[in-house]
Write a protein that holds these residues in place. Structure first.
Motif, PDB file in Angstrom:
ATOM      1  N   ALA A   1       0.036   5.069  17.095  1.00  0.00           N
ATOM      2  CA  ALA A   1      -0.333   3.655  17.159  1.00  0.00           C
ATOM      3  C   ALA A   1      -1.516   3.348  16.249  1.00  0.00           C
ATOM      4  CB  ALA A   1      -0.648   3.260  18.601  1.00  0.00           C
ATOM      5  N   ALA A   2      -2.410   4.324  16.058  1.00  0.00           N
ATOM      6  CA  ALA A   2      -3.584   4.121  15.219  1.00  0.00           C
ATOM      7  C   ALA A   2      -3.282   4.297  13.730  1.00  0.00           C
ATOM      8  CB  ALA A   2      -4.687   5.091  15.633  1.00  0.00           C
ATOM      9  N   SER A   3      -2.148   4.899  13.400  1.00  0.00           N
ATOM     10  CA  SER A   3      -1.817   5.128  11.992  1.00  0.00           C
ATOM     11  C   SER A   3      -1.370   3.827  11.342  1.00  0.00           C
ATOM     12  CB  SER A   3      -0.717   6.188  11.874  1.00  0.00           C
ATOM     13  OG  SER A   3       0.493   5.711  12.404  1.00  0.00           O
ATOM     14  N   PRO A   4      -1.465   3.746   9.995  1.00  0.00           N
ATOM     15  CA  PRO A   4      -1.045   2.516   9.329  1.00  0.00           C
ATOM     16  C   PRO A   4       0.448   2.273   9.512  1.00  0.00           C
ATOM     17  CG  PRO A   4      -1.654   4.210   7.712  1.00  0.00           C
ATOM     18  CD  PRO A   4      -1.932   4.752   9.073  1.00  0.00           C
ATOM     19  N   ALA A   5       0.807   0.997   9.587  1.00  0.00           N
ATOM     20  CA  ALA A   5       2.217   0.642   9.740  1.00  0.00           C
ATOM     21  C   ALA A   5       2.989   1.098   8.504  1.00  0.00           C
ATOM     22  CB  ALA A   5       2.355  -0.864   9.924  1.00  0.00           C
ATOM     23  N   LEU A   6       4.180   1.590   8.706  1.00  0.00           N
ATOM     24  CA  LEU A   6       5.000   2.055   7.597  1.00  0.00           C
ATOM     25  C   LEU A   6       5.853   0.918   7.054  1.00  0.00           C
ATOM     26  CD1 LEU A   6       6.080   5.540   8.937  1.00  0.00           C
ATOM     27  CD2 LEU A   6       4.222   5.005   7.388  1.00  0.00           C
ATOM     28  N   ALA A   7       6.347   1.114   5.864  1.00  0.00           N
ATOM     29  CA  ALA A   7       7.275   0.180   5.218  1.00  0.00           C
ATOM     30  C   ALA A   7       6.651  -1.191   5.018  1.00  0.00           C
ATOM     31  CB  ALA A   7       8.578   0.086   5.994  1.00  0.00           C
ATOM     32  N   THR A   8       5.403  -1.220   4.593  1.00  0.00           N
ATOM     33  CA  THR A   8       4.776  -2.492   4.282  1.00  0.00           C
ATOM     34  C   THR A   8       4.802  -2.723   2.778  1.00  0.00           C
ATOM     35  OG1 THR A   8       2.570  -1.521   4.146  1.00  0.00           O
ATOM     36  CG2 THR A   8       3.223  -2.432   6.266  1.00  0.00           C
TER      37      THR A   8
ATOM     38  N   LEU B   1       4.642  -0.840  -0.880  1.00  0.00           N
ATOM     39  CA  LEU B   1       3.525   0.103  -0.842  1.00  0.00           C
ATOM     40  C   LEU B   1       4.035   1.452  -0.363  1.00  0.00           C
ATOM     41  CD1 LEU B   1       0.695  -2.163   0.600  1.00  0.00           C
ATOM     42  CD2 LEU B   1       1.050  -1.447  -1.778  1.00  0.00           C
ATOM     43  N   LEU B   2       3.612   2.507  -1.019  1.00  0.00           N
ATOM     44  CA  LEU B   2       4.103   3.858  -0.740  1.00  0.00           C
ATOM     45  C   LEU B   2       3.122   4.586   0.189  1.00  0.00           C
ATOM     46  CD1 LEU B   2       5.292   4.729  -4.356  1.00  0.00           C
ATOM     47  CD2 LEU B   2       6.623   3.762  -2.468  1.00  0.00           C
ATOM     48  N   GLU B   3       3.190   4.228   1.479  1.00  0.00           N
ATOM     49  CA  GLU B   3       2.284   4.804   2.471  1.00  0.00           C
ATOM     50  C   GLU B   3       2.431   6.312   2.588  1.00  0.00           C
ATOM     51  OE1 GLU B   3       4.431   2.342   3.145  1.00  0.00           O
ATOM     52  OE2 GLU B   3       3.366   0.664   4.064  1.00  0.00           O
ATOM     53  N   ASP B   4       3.626   6.825   2.351  1.00  0.00           N
ATOM     54  CA  ASP B   4       3.854   8.266   2.451  1.00  0.00           C
ATOM     55  C   ASP B   4       3.264   9.020   1.256  1.00  0.00           C
ATOM     56  OD1 ASP B   4       5.776   6.974   0.866  1.00  0.00           O
ATOM     57  OD2 ASP B   4       7.235   8.573   1.145  1.00  0.00           O
ATOM     58  N   VAL B   5       3.018   8.326   0.148  1.00  0.00           N
ATOM     59  CA  VAL B   5       2.480   8.939  -1.072  1.00  0.00           C
ATOM     60  C   VAL B   5       0.955   8.797  -1.123  1.00  0.00           C
ATOM     61  CG1 VAL B   5       2.447   8.747  -3.594  1.00  0.00           C
ATOM     62  CG2 VAL B   5       4.616   8.604  -2.361  1.00  0.00           C
ATOM     63  N   ALA B   6       0.456   7.627  -0.767  1.00  0.00           N
ATOM     64  CA  ALA B   6      -0.983   7.334  -0.850  1.00  0.00           C
ATOM     65  C   ALA B   6      -1.403   6.495   0.360  1.00  0.00           C
ATOM     66  CB  ALA B   6      -1.290   6.604  -2.143  1.00  0.00           C
ATOM     67  N   PRO B   7      -1.465   7.116   1.537  1.00  0.00           N
ATOM     68  CA  PRO B   7      -1.723   6.349   2.764  1.00  0.00           C
ATOM     69  C   PRO B   7      -3.060   5.604   2.775  1.00  0.00           C
ATOM     70  CG  PRO B   7      -1.769   8.721   3.209  1.00  0.00           C
ATOM     71  CD  PRO B   7      -1.263   8.543   1.813  1.00  0.00           C
ATOM     72  N   GLN B   8      -4.125   6.207   2.279  1.00  0.00           N
ATOM     73  CA  GLN B   8      -5.426   5.524   2.303  1.00  0.00           C
ATOM     74  C   GLN B   8      -5.454   4.334   1.347  1.00  0.00           C
ATOM     75  OE1 GLN B   8      -9.021   8.200   2.574  1.00  0.00           O
ATOM     76  NE2 GLN B   8      -7.443   9.730   2.084  1.00  0.00           N
TER      77      GLN B   8
ATOM     78  N   GLY C   1       2.293   2.058  -5.215  1.00  0.00           N
ATOM     79  CA  GLY C   1       3.433   1.204  -4.919  1.00  0.00           C
ATOM     80  C   GLY C   1       4.396   1.089  -6.073  1.00  0.00           C
ATOM     81  N   ARG C   2       5.384   0.213  -5.847  1.00  0.00           N
ATOM     82  CA  ARG C   2       6.444   0.000  -6.843  1.00  0.00           C
ATOM     83  C   ARG C   2       6.955  -1.436  -6.691  1.00  0.00           C
ATOM     84  NH1 ARG C   2       9.366   4.189  -5.434  1.00  0.00           N
ATOM     85  NH2 ARG C   2       8.560   5.508  -7.083  1.00  0.00           N
ATOM     86  N   VAL C   3       7.120  -2.130  -7.814  1.00  0.00           N
ATOM     87  CA  VAL C   3       7.672  -3.484  -7.788  1.00  0.00           C
ATOM     88  C   VAL C   3       9.145  -3.394  -7.427  1.00  0.00           C
ATOM     89  CG1 VAL C   3       8.214  -5.525  -9.176  1.00  0.00           C
ATOM     90  CG2 VAL C   3       6.010  -4.365  -9.472  1.00  0.00           C
ATOM     91  N   THR C   4       9.561  -4.157  -6.423  1.00  0.00           N
ATOM     92  CA  THR C   4      10.969  -4.182  -6.011  1.00  0.00           C
ATOM     93  C   THR C   4      11.650  -5.494  -6.393  1.00  0.00           C
ATOM     94  OG1 THR C   4      10.369  -4.963  -3.794  1.00  0.00           O
ATOM     95  CG2 THR C   4      10.600  -2.572  -4.105  1.00  0.00           C
TER      96      THR C   4
END
Length: 181
Positions: free
Chosen positions: A11-18, A36-43, A145-148
């Motif tokens: 619950a304290a971790s950043p939300a995924l798929a933002t 945004l690539l939270e799995d690559v660069a979470p901070q 991140g990456r432009v979609t």
């Protein structure tokens, strides 16, 4: 007890798929959507989404734009439209700089990277979007991140002049930046 601890940690971790939805005005007009690539660069993803959610990026200009390379923005300290554009690109946020989160994601067209000073651990709020590949940046700058959607808008951003790409006159601006799922 372990399940509760794991649940609280999740619950304290950043939300995924933002991602971000950036409304651009100027020579370029329209919407850029960034995953945004939270799995690559979470901070770094957390920093960008936090600044966007707070409205810090609203009204910030694209201050450094080099044709065939990239468009840079995100100076929430000195990069607001209507401010002294000579200082744009020299500031950050009121939060501490971030340690590098290098990955094997290559700097291809549409990739979003974190701008920084000479130290790899000096990224703060500024980011850039690649017009074309720039593999010399691989392992040197954090990919966040990456432009979609909206690369046509990125391609239309007003170009700067000279080797540093400083934008002369009225730069294009991120009118609003929203966090999206």
């Amino acid at each position: 007890m372990r399940k509760l601890a794991a649940l609280l940690a999740f619950a304290a971790s950043p939300a995924l798929a933002t991602g971000l939805e950036i409304e651009v005005e100027g020579e370029a007009n329209g919407t850029i959507v960034i995953d945004l690539l939270e799995d690559v660069a979470p901070q770094h993803a957390e920093r960008i989404s936090g600044l966007a959610a707070s409205g810090a990026y609203d009204g910030v200009v694209f201050h450094r734009v080099i044709d065939g390379f990239m468009a840079q923005t995100g100076d929430v300290e000195f990069g607001k439209a209507g401010g002294d554009m000579r200082r744009a690109g020299t500031g950050g946020s009121d939060q501490p700089d971030l340690p590098a989160e290098f990955s094997d994601v290559p700097y291809d067209r549409g990739v979003v990277g974190m701008a920084r000073a000479q130290s790899p651990d000096s990224a703060n709020s500024q980011f850039f979007i690649m017009f074309d590949q720039g593999y010399f940046l691989n392992g040197q700058y954090t990919v966040v991140g990456r432009v979609t959607s909206g690369m046509d808008i990125v391609d239309a951003i007003k170009r700067g002049a000279g080797p540093n790409g400083a934008v002369i006159g009225a730069p294009d601006v991120m009118k609003t930046v929203k966090v999206v799922d």
